[in-house]
Design a protein around this motif. Sequence first.
Motif, mmCIF file in Angstrom:
data_model
loop_
_atom_site.group_PDB
_atom_site.id
_atom_site.type_symbol
_atom_site.label_atom_id
_atom_site.label_comp_id
_atom_site.label_asym_id
_atom_site.label_seq_id
_atom_site.Cartn_x
_atom_site.Cartn_y
_atom_site.Cartn_z
ATOM 1 N N PHE A 1 0.845 -1.202 0.000
ATOM 2 C CA PHE A 1 0.000 0.000 0.000
ATOM 3 C C PHE A 1 0.877 1.248 0.000
ATOM 4 N N GLN A 2 0.356 2.272 -0.623
ATOM 5 C CA GLN A 2 1.071 3.540 -0.714
ATOM 6 C C GLN A 2 0.127 4.673 -0.361
ATOM 7 N N LYS A 3 0.564 5.521 0.546
ATOM 8 C CA LYS A 3 -0.223 6.696 0.909
ATOM 9 C C LYS A 3 0.122 7.846 -0.025
ATOM 10 N N THR A 4 -0.927 8.509 -0.521
ATOM 11 C CA THR A 4 -0.708 9.590 -1.467
ATOM 12 C C THR A 4 -1.685 10.727 -1.210
ATOM 13 N N GLU A 5 -1.261 11.938 -1.502
ATOM 14 C CA GLU A 5 -2.121 13.122 -1.333
ATOM 15 C C GLU A 5 -3.037 13.320 -2.541
ATOM 16 N N GLU A 6 -2.845 12.510 -3.578
ATOM 17 C CA GLU A 6 -3.654 12.671 -4.777
ATOM 18 C C GLU A 6 -5.060 12.104 -4.606
ATOM 19 N N LEU A 7 -5.266 11.266 -3.614
ATOM 20 C CA LEU A 7 -6.570 10.642 -3.403
ATOM 21 C C LEU A 7 -7.285 11.240 -2.205
ATOM 22 N N GLN A 8 -8.610 11.368 -2.347
ATOM 23 C CA GLN A 8 -9.461 11.856 -1.271
ATOM 24 C C GLN A 8 -10.739 11.025 -1.251
ATOM 25 N N GLU A 9 -10.981 10.345 -0.117
ATOM 26 C CA GLU A 9 -12.196 9.563 0.088
ATOM 27 C C GLU A 9 -12.389 8.446 -0.946
ATOM 28 N N GLU A 10 -11.289 7.916 -1.433
ATOM 29 C CA GLU A 10 -11.352 6.760 -2.317
ATOM 30 C C GLU A 10 -10.000 6.053 -2.330
ATOM 31 N N ILE A 11 -10.018 4.816 -2.755
ATOM 32 C CA ILE A 11 -8.775 4.050 -2.855
ATOM 33 C C ILE A 11 -8.678 3.426 -4.244
ATOM 34 N N GLU A 12 -7.464 3.160 -4.680
ATOM 35 C CA GLU A 12 -7.207 2.493 -5.948
ATOM 36 C C GLU A 12 -6.573 1.129 -5.662
#
Length: 234
Positions: free
Chosen positions: A126-137
């Motif tokens: 898993f990778q945490k990113t600031e590009e996502l909000q209230e969803e996961i890929e």
Amino acid sequence: MNSLVIILVINIVIMIAIILSVYTFFSKQAKSINFSTSVKKNILVLGGYVIILFVSIVMNFLIPEEKLMEVENKGGNQEGFLLYENLMNKEEVGEKYLESFDVYPLKEKELVIRNSEGFAEYNVLFQKTEELQEEIEVQFYKGQFEINEFDFSDELPIPSIRFTNNIIEVENAPYFEKNIGFMTPEFPFTQFNRERWEEQGSSSASRSPIIYIKIPKDVDVIWNKESIFVDEVK
């Protein structure tokens, strides 16, 4: 005429020459020497053995060509088997290894990863990113499986993934087994040269499938460390 046919023809010619030589030699000797019963038996055994070798080559030659595969040393699939390391290093990977790509809504600040039964037969990154909000890929990369440098990865069954209420539940893939049989065209002659039968054995290499998850920066990931291997890409 390809190389396989040429090798078979050469082998047959050599075997015929051996048979004729043995027959000629013993025919001349038989006229001048009174063989004992044991020697005559040995001659019969030798003659039968030569005939078996000859029949083996003829049968090999008569097998339809489309049922044979020429083994070429192409080297292992290094890119596929280094997939885990490449993902951990955030490097580009080939799209041919990507089995599926899904996006799921995430309402909580917590993501739970579960294996439906037993020990997980896959890896999770898993990778945490600031590009996502209230969803996961969720990206799913299929496993890698080779026998004697033949790639059977496309035949591997894959785990199933379900997402409900901020929980990713994964079910292991069904049991899979692949057996192959092969022989070299010059099999009857390996006993006369330096090639050992062990060198004609099979080898295999495999790599587990990978579930790669991208999540928002402020989301925590929870999993059972005793049954699932999970690592963070930083």
